[in-house]
Design an enzyme around this catalytic site. Structure first.
Site, PDB file in Angstrom:
ATOM      1  N   PRO A 226       0.826  -1.217   0.000  1.00 46.45           N
ATOM      2  CA  PRO A 226       0.000   0.000   0.000  1.00 46.45           C
ATOM      3  C   PRO A 226       0.857   1.263   0.000  1.00 46.45           C
ATOM      4  CG  PRO A 226      -0.774  -1.568   1.663  1.00 46.45           C
ATOM      5  CD  PRO A 226       0.530  -2.083   1.155  1.00 46.45           C
ATOM      6  N   GLU A 447      18.398   3.428  27.220  1.00 46.62           N
ATOM      7  CA  GLU A 447      18.713   3.920  25.872  1.00 46.62           C
ATOM      8  C   GLU A 447      20.216   4.041  25.665  1.00 46.62           C
ATOM      9  OE1 GLU A 447      16.489   4.061  23.623  1.00 46.62           O
ATOM     10  OE2 GLU A 447      14.884   3.652  25.039  1.00 46.62           O
TER      11      GLU A 447
END
Length: 680
Positions: A226, A447
């Site tokens: 798509p 992180e």
């Protein structure tokens, strides 16, 4: 990008004539005349007596006759009576009283004595039947109106209009006087454009190919994910071709009435053959072209009848020369085999995700009419958006324009594009979210683990940015910038990605001696990647080069009931053991890197708590200070860095760091949203 405007054809295809009713009149016109006729009939019948006659009841008429005031009485069919008084009579009370010389009344025929009574009082009694226009309106008018309306409805039911023509095709005919897209509006899929240009040439010069014995292809199937521009390519064909172009969606064929879909297919091809050479475009053809016999119900399905009609029209006994069918779908795996064979869809054109050059060309198309700042480099943006489709890039350009408008800027700058990438990938910043100091520290350490493991790992994608600003469902994000498009993934690269994904959990365990739910997303992706390495890609020495993938075809309910695993329980245990071993080795590698670089992880976590966002430039400066002279395989090249700058946000309390565009997740995962703190 400049757009060449093609002059409209001097000889345009005639527009379809409106459906005929009676004498070419439309349904609205005929309905209006019928209603006017009925209104005139009512006015003549009920208001034709006028206001110069006194309306008397039967009793009042006998009373006036008994007093000798009635001169004449004329009886009509139905018992109506009209006549005159011998002299003007005042009828009514007070201000509403008025003198009348004539009157109207009603005499029931079953009362025979009433006529004798009138005559006994000297009334001149006579009778008459309806005549002239009044007789026609009373006797013939309603019947005539009913006949006209019935004939009109029957003609509409026979196909002369749209009210009952369910089997008529709803295809839209693209003519030369409508706005058109051209191939200049399409970028990033040069091979598909070349194939479709050849199809147009088939229609324009068929003799060029037929003289060598070649046949014009009957169908072209556009396949792709798509958003890659399949429908846009079809619109470009409609704009470039000088032939009639019929456009219809696959869902327009089938409705609640039995036989409508097959009838519409036949009618569509009848129209296309009448205007041959022509092109038929069917968008989302999987709505009617799904494989037959895959459900749990019976085989006589309305959708299957529509598909059968389409198969016959594309390649049956009837000659179909001069009509080319173009169809688009993102589910080619569910299409029926008879629809895909040569002779129906001879060409299959894959419209895939654009590469770096394709993304840059698409961005040039979408930003052609936007005021871009001179420092905007679309090549850098295209490099930071791997996995973006054409629709994603259009949304990116629009979001950048909106961000610049919120700043009241006169041009779109690089920071607007960076903010747009962040917004599309991760969602809007949630600076209003309240986090405790412990949560911020945990997110910063998590992180930092992702970032440092990536920096010191071979075969890794260059580090780009790490942030603990919450976006979407993630409390922190570490993003990476691929050096080039990856079409293959080596074993070493997959092991590096696994170590990077597990670096957040390793940092939590090593530096905080705890484990949190923030690693949930990392573990899901790591397990999925390890399973593919073992079952799909044959990267396990214990299993060997054997595929145990369960995805062998399209998913259908009837087929799923009969599907079984293609390996034994012993093999399943071996697969589980290998997945656990691969993830365990990657976790050990991540812990080793973090242990050897404890000072860097702690320094980066402190910087994140202070700045919230750290770019690759700042990481490089920190590493040059702590590890002078070392080479870092997972650090971006300085050639691709832009100087970080504060964004001019509308809210002065907010601060946004420039050049923070993360990359889209996928196999080989360029974006690591390891700070996801969703509830377990």
């Amino acid at each position: 990008m400049s757009e060449n405007k093609t002059p409209p054809d001097k000889k345009k295809n005639p527009l379809p004539t409106p459906p005929a009713g009676l004498g070419g009149c439309s349904f609205r016109t005929v309905t209006m005349w019928v209603m006017l006729g009925l209104l005139a009939y009512v006015l003549v019948i009920f208001l034709g007596s006028g206001s110069d006659k006194a309306s008397l009841t039967y009793s009042e008429l006998l009373e006036y006759a008994g007093q000798g005031k009635v001169e004449t009485a004329v009886l009509s069919t139905g018992g109506d009576v009209e006549g005159e008084f011998r002299s003007p009579q005042t009828i009514g009370n007070g201000e509403s009283s008025q003198e009348y010389l004539k009157y109207s009344s009603f005499v029931p025929f079953e009362d025979e004595g009433s006529i004798d009574l009138l005559r006994a009082q000297g009334v001149d009694v006579s009778g008459r039947g309806p005549s002239g226009l009044m007789a026609i309106l009373i006797n013939v008018g309603p019947i005539l109106l009913f006949i006209i309306l019935w004939i009109f409805i029957m003609r509409r039911m026979s196909g002369g209009g749209q009210a009952f023509s369910f089997g008529k095709s709803k295809a839209k005919l693209i003519t030369g006087d409508k706005p058109k897209n051209t191939f200049e509006d399409v970028a990033g899929c040069d091979e598909a454009k070349q194939e479709l240009e050849e199809v147009i040439e088939f229609l324009k010069e068929p003799a060029k190919f037929q003289k060598l014995g070649g046949k014009i292809p009957k169908g072209v199937l556009l396949i792709g994910p798509p958003g890659t521009g399949k429908t846009l390519l079809a619109r470009a064909v409609a704009g470039e071709a000088k032939v009639p172009f019929f456009s219809m969606s696959g869902s327009d064929f089938v409705e609640m009435f039995v036989g409508v879909g097959a009838s519409r297919v036949r009618d569509l091809f009848v129209q296309a053959k009448a205007k041959s050479p022509s092109i038929i475009f069917i968008d989302e053809i999987d709505a009617v072209g799904r494989q037959r016999g895959t459900g749990l119900g019976g085989g006589h399905d309305e959708r299957e009848q529509t598909l059968n009609a389409l198969l016959v029209e594309m390649d049956g006994f009837a000659d179909n020369q001069g009509v080319i069918v173009i169809a688009a779908t993102n589910r080619p795996d569910v299409l029926d085999a008879a629809l895909l064979r040569p002779g129906r869809f001879d060409r299959r054109i894959t419209v895939g995700m654009p590469d770096v050059k394709g993304r840059e060309a698409i961005l040039k198309v979408h930003t052609a009419r936007m005021p871009l700042h001179k420092e905007v480099d679309l090549s850098v943006i295209s490099r930071r958006t791997p996995g973006f489709s054409g629709a994603d890039l259009e949304s990116l350009a629009n979001e950048a324009a909106l961000h610049a408008a919120r700043r009241d800027a006169n041009s779109i700058e690089m920071r607007d594009f960076e903010s747009a990438v962040d917004r599309i990938i991760m969602g809007i910043e949630r600076r209003s979210m309240v986090m405790t100091e412990e949560e911020k520290k945990l997110t910063a350490v998590h992180e930092s683990g992702h970032a440092i493991v990536n920096v010191f790992s071979p075969q890794s994608d260059p580090f780009h940015k790490v942030t603990i600003v919450p976006r979407g469902q993630a409390l922190g994000v570490t993003s990476f910038l691929p050096k080039a498009e990856r079409h293959n993934y080596s074993l070493e690269y997959c092991e590096t990605v696994l170590a990077r994904l597990l670096g957040g959990r390793g940092a939590e365990k090593l530096f905080l001696d705890t484990m949190s739910t923030g690693a949930g997303n990392d573990l899901d992706r790591a397990t999925d990647l390890a399973r593919k390495m073992v079952c799909n890609w044959g990267m396990s020495p214990e299993i060997g080069p054997v595929s145990f993938s369960e995805d062998h075809g399209p998913v259908f309910l009837g087929r799923d009931y009969a599907r079984t695993k293609g390996y034994s329980e012993h093999t399943a245990r071996v697969i589980d053991d290998e997945i656990r071993r691969i993830i365990g080795e990657a976790y050990k590698a991540a812990l080793a890197i973090l242990e050897d670089n404890r000072d860097i992880v702690e320094r980066l976590a402190e910087d994140l708590l202070e700045k919230e966002t750290v770019s690759s430039v700042e990481i490089r400066e920190m590493l040059a200070e702590l590890r002078p002279g070392m080479e870092f395989p997972g650090l971006d090249s300085p050639d691709f860095d832009l100087s970080p700058a504060e964004d001019e946000n509308i809210d002065s309390n907010e601060e946004e760091v420039k050049n923070d565009g993360p990359e889209e997740s996928g196999a080989g995962s360029e974006t690591d949203a390891g700070g996801d703190r969703r509830e377990p």
